[in-house]
Design an enzyme around this catalytic site. Structure first.
Site, PDB file in Angstrom:
ATOM      1  N   GLU A   1      40.693  75.009 101.925  1.00 18.62           N
ATOM      2  CA  GLU A   1      41.677  74.419 101.020  1.00 18.62           C
ATOM      3  C   GLU A   1      41.099  73.418 100.017  1.00 18.62           C
ATOM      4  O   GLU A   1      41.584  73.335  98.883  1.00 18.62           O
ATOM      5  CB  GLU A   1      42.777  73.737 101.848  1.00 18.62           C
ATOM      6  CG  GLU A   1      43.555  74.726 102.675  1.00 18.62           C
ATOM      7  CD  GLU A   1      44.448  74.051 103.689  1.00 18.62           C
ATOM      8  OE1 GLU A   1      45.659  74.039 103.493  1.00 18.62           O
ATOM      9  OE2 GLU A   1      43.913  73.523 104.677  1.00 18.62           O
TER      10      GLU A   1
ATOM     11  N   ARG B   1      51.912  66.003 104.164  1.00 19.84           N
ATOM     12  CA  ARG B   1      50.538  66.098 103.634  1.00 19.84           C
ATOM     13  C   ARG B   1      50.511  65.673 102.169  1.00 19.84           C
ATOM     14  O   ARG B   1      49.579  65.017 101.718  1.00 19.84           O
ATOM     15  CB  ARG B   1      49.959  67.506 103.811  1.00 19.84           C
ATOM     16  CG  ARG B   1      48.468  67.553 103.493  1.00 19.84           C
ATOM     17  CD  ARG B   1      47.858  68.898 103.791  1.00 19.84           C
ATOM     18  NE  ARG B   1      47.342  69.032 105.146  1.00 19.84           N
ATOM     19  CZ  ARG B   1      46.130  68.675 105.536  1.00 19.84           C
ATOM     20  NH1 ARG B   1      45.285  68.143 104.670  1.00 19.84           N
ATOM     21  NH2 ARG B   1      45.735  68.853 106.777  1.00 19.84           N
TER      22      ARG B   1
ATOM     23  N   GLU C   1      51.942  82.922 107.804  1.00 22.31           N
ATOM     24  CA  GLU C   1      51.908  82.036 108.966  1.00 22.31           C
ATOM     25  C   GLU C   1      53.266  82.080 109.658  1.00 22.31           C
ATOM     26  O   GLU C   1      53.405  82.696 110.710  1.00 22.31           O
ATOM     27  CB  GLU C   1      51.557  80.620 108.490  1.00 22.31           C
ATOM     28  CG  GLU C   1      51.314  79.664 109.638  1.00 22.31           C
ATOM     29  CD  GLU C   1      50.880  78.291 109.160  1.00 22.31           C
ATOM     30  OE1 GLU C   1      50.256  78.191 108.096  1.00 22.31           O
ATOM     31  OE2 GLU C   1      51.179  77.310 109.872  1.00 22.31           O
TER      32      GLU C   1
END
Ligand SMILES: Cc1cc2nc3c(=O)[nH]c(=O)nc-3n(C[C@H](O)[C@H](O)[C@H](O)COP(=O)(O)OP(=O)(O)OC[C@H]3O[C@@H](n4cnc5c(N)ncnc54)[C@H](O)[C@@H]3O)c2cc1C
Ligand code: FES
Ligand code: FES
Length: 1371
Positions: A1307, A919, A841
């Protein structure tokens, strides 16, 4: 043309004859091998020839992506033999005179697929497809080399040398199961009731199989989607050599049958010489002439030494074809084994001999067979030689301790023909040093028969059971004699590997044993002696000192029990072993994997909901799918290599690049001062430098880039750059960061609900406990290394690139920034990735940006491909975390308050670490109702390469911390963790600690269904019973829930664009901002487009992702891509349909093509841009409240594991997963995601350990990554798949918040693998109870053999550590 004999050598080598040219057949085509290529591997050659189906995954024999089949005529056996080998380790000239078959040679899209390819494609056995050709070729070689159909176990054993990071292996096993031996019982009327309950028998193979027809929701829509029965009939095998397999098979080239091998004398780059003598005499002559020459057989050691360790060998003598070194003869006193005999050949001879000889003669043969079974993978065993293993003298050689123990003798011959013999025990002199002079070679090994009452046993413990080098191994032998009702030791030999710089004999123990009676006193005396024999310093290389020492004793204990059992079987008892102790010596047997999938198919239109095969599957199984590194290099292109920091924290004093500039093929070198635009980069904050200018802050930081004509030359030039540093103190752990307050600026975050402090003080909690959880990191280990190809247009006015990235837009942005070009002039394209998982990413963007500098400045295309070790070293990993908790609860187990501090190890730049921390904070409640909670988070700055996104993005770390305190509460209260979990579940309407209310919560439903399905109370009772009966093997069970929030937590990223183009033939080209990295995104999106237009899926095509088609795309991440891009594509389709409507409503058209054409004629725009912005989300960190997520994906998993408490070995016997995916867009792909995520999660939870040079690992240079390749970083292999592996999707639960009622999948299942960790912990707890240890104990992930063994406190570990010992972990 290949010169087979160098004229200047004709004197000494005059008798050696040549045939005139060096040849090889590749896929049936004859090729002449030119001289000068001795430095090339077969893989490099194949890929240079455009045969790019064979992939480069690691270059060190550890992944199997490069598997090809070689066939040659074996003169001794008088038949063709076929072997799978790793092309990355095979020197090109080693295949001279052979037939090489690559994936391209067995089938393709045009002429048709080979059944192996077809089966794999149709069974959903390829996701990213990068590993796929390797699997195809391993299976193909197995079939071609088998006389009869292989068994399922053989198939799984064969595939141990092939790694897959995406699929979780189950579909691959199922795909190949159809080629296994059938169980005729099914056809001969075996009573169905006699089968195990719930087993489905495949009508095609006659074996239990997961091809059971899946069904559709309502009876009228019932549909079979079982696969095997649709595909193949049993295949036939040639009765001549078992190799003829189907009509299209490439035959063994007749020329190679007739042709005589000849002596080879060839050359390579840098003056390298390659000889292939064909007789011992010639080997000796060459050795006399070149005393420093390296003998080469399998090249599995020499290849690694030359490529990875940069050993500059100049002369290689390949002795693989020398008959005298390939003998394997049964002699009067034992077996004579030539030093060039391959391990696979030795294995088959040993197996044959053990059947033929008397039982008492073959004890050492049997132990060798067992040891070789766990030696590397099939591809390595097919080329690696006995002599190569011995002469390498690796301290962890698996065979050398056995040779020593078995009393083997080695024969050496010198260049004059003098032969001498030595005992194996005396052959090893020091670290990789043996008793061979420069003009000697190892001729053969003599393995004696064992005598009556002489017993030999092998031992090995590795990180991973399959295809792994040992941590400690051993060979043990004892010769007993019966005297006066007792067994007395006549002679013994105890040898270890992995505990010293060489394989060693435990001489004091040996002396102690001799003459003693075989009884318990002997055992305790020997254990004491072993402690004296095996001395490991605290910081011994390899670490794990306490574990290694414990293993030496555990092995001896096992040996003692085993020998006692052998005597027991043969003669009367002197010492009865309690039956529960037999568990120490029961061989581990793993049955073939049984998968089961259960889902409903809810169709929507022509394609949505259907379990379609991945759209690229056919291309992937044939090797036709092109990845970034497969794209042919444009003319004038250059290769590049990065100049990397060698220090974790230092000031750059000077850089001397003069050596690089005179390096061969050099074309340019660039540093910070050369960057045309801005040298500062970063995805959120520009806190990194493209090229370090003054300071380096981690090992592996990029200082500059070199370009040259070849990749090897670029690397060579980069190595010749000398950087002088002034070292500064580094921060090398979270603990250090806390100590020195080393945090990234502005990274302190807090979330809270209720009033934690007040509540703790109020006295309402019955109990309050505090603790700490360490969470280990994880390497992405995508099979395809990072690659970019950058070129300029109009002499630098525009720049374009093809990159293996999940974030083409980030590449575009970075390149535009460092070159100072507008984004409109920079294009990044990505067709497909060989896996990403978050690692491609942001940490791929700086690599492309680095390559863009020389490309732009030189106006030449530049390619950058990272070697596996560099990739692992510099591109960051999953963050390690530290969690400190204080939790208050009632005596029943109801959680009342939680105060939590979490820290993540960001490394030397911010990258995405703040979002990862956030997160983790969001997920730190997992699924539990906590009335009062406060979570504080901080991002630690450390001197490691920047950590980054990885499947789950901090969520799993947050949840793992939660499950740790849940587990601790359970242990405190002596209740089952499952009971505590259930008691604290959130439910519909629960208010989370960040102000989001739970809606459509399916957690209870899933949990209850899982509990029923795995029959938890029964499983618990069975495990308890097993544990009561087995002292040294323990089983454990666990059920773990999960709730995963879907959306990017940064609001603006939740947007997606798409471009849909309808052509006049009715086909549709879709382009969207998401990247296909194996997860099936393009397949699902194409299904959405097909259903939207009511056309077959085959009419929709998605070619690539490109920043000039869809701008400003968010990275393909956060599991939300199908939701977002699916919606954007649907939006575009709806626009086009609306424009078509006036035409379609007026006429009826026979086909979509007719309609499209009619619209075209009416001048209707058949192209539309679609857009989607996820609604109703938004979280405000100022208030700490908001809807962080659009919705949640829920799941639960059960795992049952078994551990060997003496060695730490573990295996998952059963895994059962339930997930709520709404109405799945494609249940086959979703099941693949779940299985893949679970196995990847299992790696994180139980297997994969990153070892960094830090305070815990002083034997590694500071800041360096030790585990930087498949050799010592172990991802799950096929043997790690649970024996029973079930996946069920919740039925009848549409999700109102995403496209076509589906849910995101990528995920959420990852964390469920923590059920394996907690199952292991449950098993360890049972072992500790036997020692009277009932309290809580920490168990960090990964639960490697070291952690398991050392937590199973017993009399052996207690000699070195106490029961609170916690194995070291880099965090
Ligand atoms: C992926 C991978 C996995 C592995 N797994 C294991 C494992 O599980 N267990 C284990 O023990 N090892 C393992 N190894 C190490 C290696 O494969 C073995 O040591 C192998 O047996 C070496 O054999 P070779 O024929 O390939 O040796 P080569 O590389 O060809 O040669 C090795 C050395 O031996 C010397 N040599 C060879 N023959 C002679 C001779 N007759 N006389 C004198 N010197 C000679 C060579 O000059 C060279 O120095 C692994 C290696 C790889 C790459
Ligand atoms: S590339 Fe050859 S084994 Fe990995
Ligand atoms: S499909 Fe196996 S690595 Fe991706």
């Amino acid at each position: 043309m290949g010169s087979l004999k160098n004229e200047e050598e004709s004197g000494i080598l005059g008798e050696m004859e040549s045939n005139g040219e060096a040849i090889v057949y590749i896929n049936g085509v004859r090729r002449v091998l030119p001289d000068g290529l001795a430095h090339l591997t077969l893989l490099e050659y194949l890929r240079d020839q455009g045969l790019t189906g064979t992939k480069l995954g690691c270059g060190e024999g550890g992944c199997g992506a490069c598997t090809v089949m070689i066939s040659y005529f074996n003169q001794q056996l008088k038949k063709c033999v076929h072997h799978a080998i790793n092309a990355c380790l095979a020197p090109l000239y080693s295949v001279e005179g052979m037939h090489v078959i690559t994936v391209e040679g067995i089938g393709n899209r045009k002429i048709g697929l080979h059944p192996v390819q077809e089966s794999l494609a149709m069974s959903h056995g390829s996701q990213c497809g990068f590993c796929t050709p390797g699997f195809v070729m391993s299976m193909y070689a197995l079939l071609r080399s088998s006389q009869a159909a292989p068994t399922e176990e053989q198939i799984e054993e064969t595939l141990a040398g092939n790694l897959c990071r995406c699929t979780g292996y189950r579909p691959i096993i199922d795909a190949f199961r159809v080629f296994a031996k059938t169980d005729n019982m099914v056809y001969t009327g075996r009573n169905l009731e006699s089968r195990q309950s719930n087993e489905f028998i495949c009508p095609s193979t006659g074996k239990p199989c997961s091809c059971e027809p899946k069904y559709v929701g309502s009876a009228d829509k019932m549909e079979s989607v079982g696969d095997c029965n649709r595909r193949y009939k049993q295949l036939s095998y040639s009765d001549i050599d078992g190799s003829k397999y189907n009509d299209k098979e490439l035959i063994f080239p007749p020329e190679l049958l007739l042709r005589k091998l000849s002596f080879l004398s060839l050359n390579g780059f840098g003056g390298l010489k390659w000889y292939r003598p064909l007789s011992l005499q010639h080997v000796l002559e060459l050795k006399a002439r070149y005393p420093d020459a390296k003998l080469v057989i399998g090249n599995t050691e020499v290849g690694i030494e030359m490529r990875l360790k940069r050993m500059p060998y100049k002369v290689l003598i390949s002795v693989a074809q020398v008959p005298e070194l390939n003998v394997i003869n049964v002699k009067e006193h034992g077996l004579e084994i030539g030093s060039a005999v391959k391990l696979s050949e030795l294995l088959s001879v040993l197996r044959r001999v053990t059947v033929e000889r008397a039982a008492h003669e073959i004890s050492s043969f049997k132990s060798l067979i067992e040891q070789i079974k766990w030696f590397a993978g099939t591809q390595i065993r097919n080329v690696a030689s006995v002599g190569g293993n011995i002469c390498t003298a690796s301290p962890i050689s698996d065979l050398n301790p056995l040779w020593i123990a078995a009393g083997a003798r080695f024969q050496m011959i010198d260049s004059k023909g003098n032969i001498r013999t030595t005992l194996a025990e005396n052959f090893f002199l020091g670290y990789r040093k043996v008793d061979l002079s420069n003009d000697e070679i190892l001729l053969s090994i003599h393995l004696p028969w064992t005598r009556p009452f002489e017993y030999v046993k092998e031992f090995k413990q590795a990180h991973r059971r399959d295809d792994d080098i040992a941590i400690v191994n051993a060979g043990m032998r004892v010769h007993l004699e019966r005297k006066d009702e007792e067994w007395v030791v006549l002679d013994a030999s105890i040898a270890y590997g992995g505990v010293a710089p060489l394989s060693i004999s435990a001489s004091k123990t040996k002396a102690f044993l001799t003459g003693k009676t075989w009884c318990k006193e002997l055992l305790s005396g020997a254990l004491k002696m072993l402690e004296e024999d095996i001395l490991l310093k605290e910081d011994a290389p390899g670490g794990m000192v306490e574990f290694r020492k414990s293993l030496t004793l555990s092995f001896f204990f096992k040996f003692f029990l085993w020998v006692s059992q052998q005597i027991d079987l043969k003669a009367s008892l002197t010492e009865t072993i309690p039956s529960s102790h037999l568990s120490a010596i029961e061989p581990s047997h793993k049955p073939a994997v049984m998968g089961k999938q259960d889902y409903e198919i809810v169709k929507h239109g022509t394609a949505v909901g259907s379990p379609e095969v991945h759209l690229s599957a056919t291309l992937q199984v044939t090797g036709e799918a092109e990845y970034a590194d497969d794209i042919p290099m444009p003319p004038n292109a250059l290769h590049s290599a990065l100049i990397l920091s060698k220090k974790p924290h230092a000031r750059i004093v000077s850089i001397d690049d003069s050596g690089a500039k005179v390096s061969p093929g050099f074309a340019g070198i660039f540093f910070a001062k050369d960057v045309p635009g801005d040298n500062r980069i970063g995805p959120v904050f520009a806190d990194e430098e493209l090229f370090a200018s003054e300071l380096v802050t981690c090992v592996g930081q990029v200082i500059g880039i070199v370009v040259a004509d070849t990749h090897e030359n670029a690397k060579l030039a980069a190595r010749r750059v000398h950087v002088e540093y002034e070292e500064l103190a580094p921060v090398l752990s979270i603990e250090d960061a806390i100590k020195f307050k080393s945090f990234h600026p502005g990274s302190e975050k807090q979330l809270k609900k209720g009033d934690v402090e007040f509540f703790f003080q109020s006295g309402q909690c019955d109990r309050i406990i505090e603790g700490e959880v360490q969470v280990g990191g994880q390497e992405h280990f995508y099979l395809e290394p990072q690659t970019s190809l950058v070129w300029t247009l109009d002499r630098g006015n525009e720049v374009q690139m093809i990159s293996s990235t999940q974030a083409p837009q980030k590449h575009q942005k970075y390149v535009s920034r460092v070159l100072g070009l507008p984004m409109s002039k920079v294009v990044c394209k990505t067709k497909r990735l060989g896996g990403g998982f978050g690692g491609k990413e942001t940490r791929s963007a700086f690599i492309a940006a680095a390559a863009s500098v020389p490309s732009y400045l030189l106006n030449r295309p530049v390619k950058i491909t990272l070697d596996r070790d560099v990739d692992m070293m510099i591109t960051g990993q999953r963050h390690s975390f530290l969690g400190k908790y204080k939790v208050g609860f009632t005596n029943e187990g109801k959680v009342l308050a939680l105060d939590l501090e979490i820290y993540n190890n960001a490394g030397n730049s911010f990258d995405l670490s703040l979002a990862v921390l956030e997160r983790a904070m969001f997920h730190s409640d997992n699924v539990y109702e906590i009335p009062h909670i406060r979570v504080n988070g901080k991002v630690c700055f450390t001197n490691f390469p920047s950590n980054t996104a990885f499947r789950g993005f901090g969520g799993p770390q947050g949840m793992l911390i939660a499950e740790n305190w849940i587990q601790r509460i359970a242990m405190e209260l002596k209740k089952s963790p499952e009971e505590i979990r259930e008691m604290n579940f959130q439910s519909e309407g629960s208010m989370l600690h960040y102000g989001q209310r739970l809606e459509h919560c399916t957690l209870h439903q899933l949990w209850n269904q899982l509990k029923l399905s795995c029959e938890f109370p029964r499983a618990r009772a069975e495990v308890d019973q097993f544990n009561a009966q087995n002292r040294w093997k323990k089983r454990g069970v666990a059920m773990v829930p999960t709730k995963f929030g879907i959306s990017f937590t940064t609001k603006f990223m939740n947007q997606a664009g798409a471009l849909v183009q309808v052509y006049t033939d009715g086909t549709v080209l879709v382009t969207h901002g998401g990247v296909e990295m194996g997860q099936g995104l393009h397949t699902k999106v194409a299904q959405i487009a097909a259903s939207a237009f009511n056309i077959p899926l085959s009419s929709v095509f998605i070619s690539e992702t490109s920043t000039d088609k869809v701008p400003n795309a968010s990275p393909t991440a956060a599991s939300a891509s199908s939701d977002m891009y699916g919606a954007a594509v649907l939006d575009a389709c709806e626009q086009i349909k609306a424009r078509m409507e006036p035409i379609s409503s007026k006429h009826s058209f026979g086909s979509f093509a007719e309609l499209a054409n009619a619209c075209y004629l009416e001048r209707i725009d058949l192209s539309a841009h679609g857009f989607h912005a996820t609604p109703d989300i938004g979280f405000d960190w100022k208030t700490g409240k908001g809807n962080a997520f659009r919705y949640f994906t829920y799941g639960a998993a059960f795992a049952e594991v078994e551990i060997d408490t003496l060695t730490g070995d573990s295996h998952t016997r059963n895994a059962n997963i339930f997930l709520d995916l709404g109405y799945s867009l494609n249940p086959a792909i979703d099941v693949g995601q779940i299985e893949g995520a679970f196995i990847q999660g299992l790696g994180w939870a139980a297997l994969e350990e990153l070892k960094w040079g830090d305070a815990a690992h002083k034997w590694i240079p500071p800041g360096c990554l030790f585990t930087c390749g498949p050799g010592n970083y172990k991802i799950p292999s096929i043997n790690d798949v649970p024996s029973k592996f079930s996946v069920s999707l919740l039925k009848g639960a549409p999700n109102v918040k995403a496209i076509h009622s589906s849910k995101a999948v990528g995920e959420p299942p990852f964390f469920l693998a923590s059920a394996v960790l907690f199952g292991i912990k449950d098993a360890i707890a049972a072992a500790r109870t036997e020692e009277g240890l009932d309290g809580w104990f920490p168990l960090d992930n990964p639960t490697t053999p070291e952690r398991i063994r050392m937590a199973c406190t017993d009399e052996f570990t207690l000699r070195f550590v106490d029961s609170n010992f916690r194995a070291k972990l880099s965090i």
